[in-house]
Write an enzyme that holds these catalytic residues in place. Structure first.
Site, short mmCIF file in Angstrom:
data_model
loop_
_atom_site.label_atom_id
_atom_site.label_comp_id
_atom_site.label_asym_id
_atom_site.label_seq_id
_atom_site.Cartn_x
_atom_site.Cartn_y
_atom_site.Cartn_z
N GLN A 1 -17.87 9.16 31.81
CA GLN A 1 -17.54 9.78 30.51
C GLN A 1 -16.03 9.86 30.30
O GLN A 1 -15.52 10.82 29.72
CB GLN A 1 -18.18 11.17 30.42
N SER A 2 -15.30 8.85 30.74
CA SER A 2 -13.85 8.86 30.61
C SER A 2 -13.40 8.79 29.14
O SER A 2 -13.72 7.85 28.42
CB SER A 2 -13.27 7.65 31.36
N ASN A 3 -12.62 9.79 28.73
CA ASN A 3 -12.01 9.76 27.40
C ASN A 3 -10.89 8.73 27.37
O ASN A 3 -10.61 8.13 26.34
CB ASN A 3 -11.44 11.13 27.05
#
Ligand SMILES: *Cc1c(COP(=O)(O)O)cnc(C)c1O
Length: 341
Positions: A76-78
């Site tokens: 879930q890396s922004n």
């Protein structure tokens, strides 16, 4: 003011981001005046703090003739999502490596939120790798493969936290001081979530080099205090070197990274995070995220309740973005009731 126009930069974001008062959360907590710097509104594919760093990093990649951006992060890396968006905008390819860093991932975590948007914007998920993989090494290996095949890859380290990337938050510090001056709001403290350290390092350099005297308080989302502070300090020194600033203007004691709010680990929900996300949503209509800004705000709320920040002081929380990640954490919020009666 520092001469930031001297560094190559591409325009990716909407700046300046607003500096807003949070009247309801201020009243609810009955402590200092709470302001929020809306870096969740940087505009690049739902925004976030990585956009500021990418403006400088992508400019360097282009200056070096790159045709492909490679980066890595958690599923879930922004940062990965904003890098994919930056590549799309600049007409470059983007390959990302995702670490399955968070245990017991739900289906939502594995496929919705940021990772869904990565695919939508044409990012190629080159691999999903097990927790604990040396991700930087994996990114370098992928770059070597691409070079062999005649491509020109540019590797952006996790979170974009290099001296070049940190320039984005030196710029944010200057933006904040200008807004403070124009609005007449004296800033006493700056608080934010700290991970790969570029945000904190840039803010510290920008706020110190300008002699503002404003302290920066990092709330760690992963590493223990000692390690996080060392990492921030190392990047502060690299940034100061890169910019040719006098080192004596910044002290090791200027680096604070409280790790009391990490909980069981990176990306694992805590009660404090759930409360902070709900309170900010219900009282201000502002969406924090479960991995970073939610834990950062949980730290700020606890520090207010324990009297660390006091009535009459003006505290600015930097909203670093990430609300898209909420969709990966649907079940974590399913049963949490309202706290803001
Ligand atoms: C990456 C990130 C942070 C942490 O910033 P660093 O510069 O990596 O320390 C905070 N909040 C959000 C939403 C992020 O994506």
């Amino acid at each position: 003011m520092l001469q930031l126009a001297a560094y190559p930069r591409v325009r990716l974001g909407h700046f300046p981001t607003p500096l807003e008062f949070m009247p309801n959360l201020t009243r609810h907590l009955d402590g200092p005046n709470l302001y929020i710097k809306r870096d969740d509104c940087t505009g690049l594919a739902t925004g976030g703090n990585k956009t500021r760093k990418l403006e400088f990093l992508v400019a360097q990649a282009i200056a070096e003739g790159a045709d492909t951006l490679i980066t890595q992060g958690a599923v879930q890396s922004n940062h990965a999502r904003q890098t994919v968006a930056a590549a799309a905008r600049m007409g470059m390819k983007c390959k990302i490596l995702l670490e399955e860093r968070v245990p017991n991932a739900t289906d939502d975590y594995a496929h919705s939120g940021n990772v869904m948007l990565d695919g939508l914007m044409g990012g190629e998920i080159a691999a999903r790798l097990p927790a604990g993989t040396n991700m930087q090494q994996a990114a370098e290996a992928l770059a070597a493969e691409l070079r062999q095949a005649g491509h020109k890859p540019y590797v952006i380290p996790g979170g974009g936290s290099t001296a070049v990337g940190a320039l984005g938050y030196v710029a944010c510090a200057q933006e904040l001081l200008t807004q403070s001056f124009e609005s007449g709001v004296r800033i006493d403290h700056v608080v934010h979530a700290t991970g790969s350290t570029g945000t904190q390092a840039g803010l510290v350099v920008g706020l110190r080099a300008s002699n503002s005297g404003i302290p920066v308080y990092g709330v760690s989302v992963r590493a223990p205090r000692q390690k996080q502070e060392e990492n921030v300090w190392n990047l502060v020194q690299a940034t100061v070197d890169y910019m040719g600033l006098p080192v004596s203007s910044i002290d090791r004691a200027d680096i604070v990274a409280n790790s009391d709010y990490v909980g069981e680990g990176y990306g694992i929900p805590t009660d404090g995070m759930i409360e902070a996300v709900r309170l900010t949503a219900e009282l201000e209509g502002i969406l924090l995220d479960p991995v970073y800004s939610g834990k950062g705000m949980a730290g700020l709320i606890d520090l207010i309740r324990s009297g660390h920040y006091k009535k009459g002081e003006n505290v600015v929380f930097i909203h670093t973005g990430g609300a898209v990640g909420l969709f990966g954490y649907r079940t974590a919020f399913a049963n949490s009731g309202s706290n803001a009666a």
